[in-house]
Scaffold this active site. Structure first.
Site, short mmCIF file in Angstrom:
data_model
loop_
_atom_site.label_atom_id
_atom_site.label_comp_id
_atom_site.label_asym_id
_atom_site.label_seq_id
_atom_site.Cartn_x
_atom_site.Cartn_y
_atom_site.Cartn_z
N HIS A 186 39.47 38.39 19.85
CA HIS A 186 39.08 40.62 20.53
C HIS A 186 39.58 40.95 20.80
CE1 HIS A 186 37.16 42.81 23.93
NE2 HIS A 186 38.12 42.15 24.65
N HIS A 188 46.08 42.32 26.83
CA HIS A 188 45.17 43.25 27.60
C HIS A 188 44.48 42.37 28.87
CE1 HIS A 188 41.24 43.35 25.05
NE2 HIS A 188 40.91 43.83 25.84
N ASP A 189 43.88 40.97 28.08
CA ASP A 189 42.95 40.35 29.21
C ASP A 189 43.49 38.97 29.58
OD1 ASP A 189 40.03 41.57 29.37
OD2 ASP A 189 39.86 40.61 26.92
N GLU A 218 43.89 39.10 33.94
CA GLU A 218 42.70 39.67 34.40
C GLU A 218 41.92 37.69 34.02
OE1 GLU A 218 39.97 42.42 33.78
OE2 GLU A 218 38.27 41.63 32.82
N ASP A 219 42.08 37.65 32.46
CA ASP A 219 41.26 35.44 32.16
C ASP A 219 42.31 34.83 32.16
OD1 ASP A 219 38.96 37.44 32.21
OD2 ASP A 219 39.54 38.05 29.66
P1 NDP Z 1 29.91 39.58 31.66
O1 NDP Z 1 30.60 39.90 32.58
O2 NDP Z 1 29.58 38.31 31.86
O3 NDP Z 1 30.26 39.16 30.32
C1 NDP Z 1 30.70 40.84 29.56
C2 NDP Z 1 32.24 41.08 29.69
O4 NDP Z 1 32.45 39.40 28.92
C3 NDP Z 1 32.94 41.28 28.48
O5 NDP Z 1 33.03 42.34 29.09
C4 NDP Z 1 33.64 40.70 27.47
O6 NDP Z 1 34.81 41.45 28.79
C5 NDP Z 1 33.51 39.18 27.86
N1 NDP Z 1 32.42 39.04 26.40
C6 NDP Z 1 32.85 37.74 25.92
N2 NDP Z 1 33.03 37.19 25.54
C7 NDP Z 1 31.86 38.57 24.89
C8 NDP Z 1 30.61 38.81 23.26
N3 NDP Z 1 30.21 37.55 23.08
N4 NDP Z 1 30.38 40.25 23.56
C9 NDP Z 1 30.59 40.53 24.76
N5 NDP Z 1 31.73 40.56 25.75
C10 NDP Z 1 31.29 39.64 25.70
O7 NDP Z 1 28.85 40.39 31.23
P2 NDP Z 1 27.25 41.30 32.87
O8 NDP Z 1 28.16 40.62 34.07
O9 NDP Z 1 28.31 43.06 32.94
O10 NDP Z 1 26.27 41.56 32.11
C11 NDP Z 1 25.27 41.95 31.97
C12 NDP Z 1 23.80 42.43 32.48
O11 NDP Z 1 23.36 42.16 33.00
C13 NDP Z 1 24.47 43.40 34.27
O12 NDP Z 1 24.50 44.85 34.34
C14 NDP Z 1 24.13 41.94 34.96
O13 NDP Z 1 23.35 43.19 35.55
C15 NDP Z 1 22.84 41.61 34.22
N6 NDP Z 1 22.67 40.29 34.44
C16 NDP Z 1 22.13 39.13 34.45
C17 NDP Z 1 22.02 38.09 34.75
C18 NDP Z 1 20.72 37.55 33.82
O14 NDP Z 1 19.53 37.93 33.36
N7 NDP Z 1 20.90 35.66 34.27
C19 NDP Z 1 22.36 37.38 35.12
C20 NDP Z 1 24.27 38.13 35.11
C21 NDP Z 1 24.22 40.00 35.00
P3 NDP Z 1 36.41 41.28 28.00
O15 NDP Z 1 36.50 42.60 27.71
O16 NDP Z 1 37.05 41.17 29.19
O17 NDP Z 1 36.53 39.89 27.00
ZN ZN Z 2 39.04 42.52 26.65
#
Ligand code: NDP
Ligand code: ZN
Length: 168
Positions: A35, A61-62, A65-66
């Protein structure tokens, strides 16, 4: 050859090492480092970025944070400008997730131009992943909510690079 290639190689190795135990959330559990490499490549190829500080920060960048990476490590290895940029795109993990998501929307318009470029490239990478290789336990609704949230963040980041913005 250009000295900046050495810096970018060093950033790649540093980030690969830091993210080595992490996987992406897709079904294949791809190595996490794919990523940040993708984000740096989007900046290079789509936005035409040739700035060593921004490309290094994209690769790193991550890390804060991670992973257990500290700001001091980034500063000592890559300098204060790279650190400042990484910190600009680092969420405060002590806050609840919904608050962090809301703050990304609110803070987006106030970021520096380089941080805006980096954040748009980050969202392009994540949106592509969600569409093409979704996390297997994410419902359609959850994927849609994620995409809608990125639209709100990106709305506040626009005005820095037309090509990058139209790619998003
Ligand atoms: P997350 O923050 O849990 O996950 C998204 C983040 O994970 C990305 O911003 C990215 O961050 C990282 N990442 C790692 N692997 C991937 C991948 N394969 N594809 C994309 N991103 C990846 O997601 P959200 O909590 O934002 O969930 C989305 C929506 O779902 C929310 O708006 C919330 O309202 C809802 N939700 C629903 C749930 C449910 O239905 N059970 C539970 C929780 C939330 P990085 O850039 O740092 O890598
Ligand atoms: Zn990222």
């Amino acid at each position: 050859m250009d000295e900046s290639i050495g810096v970018l190689l060093k950033a790649l190795r540093f980030a690969a090492e830091k993210h080595s135990d992490q996987r992406r959330k897709n079904a294949k559990a791809s190595p996490y480092i794919n990523h940040p490499i993708h984000v740096a490549q989007i900046l290079w190829e789509v936005a035409g970025v040739r700035d060593e500080t921004l490309l290094s920060a994209a690769i790193l960048h991550d890390t804060i944070e991670d992973t257990a990476t500290t700001p001091e490590e980034i500063e000592s290895q890559f300098g204060p400008d790279v650190l400042a940029l990484v910190l600009e795109v680092t969420d405060d993990k002590s806050l609840p997730k919904q608050k962090r998501k809301q703050l990304q929307v609110e803070h987006a318009p106030h970021k520096s131009d380089k941080a805006k470029l980096l954040k748009i490239a980050d969202k392009i990478s994540n949106v592509g992943d969600i569409i093409n290789w979704p996390p297997k336990d994410w419902s359609l609704q959850r994927r849609q909510e994620y995409l809608l949230w990125t639209e709100k963040v990106v709305a506040g980041l626009r005005g820095v690079n037309e090509k990058l913005e139209s790619r998003y």
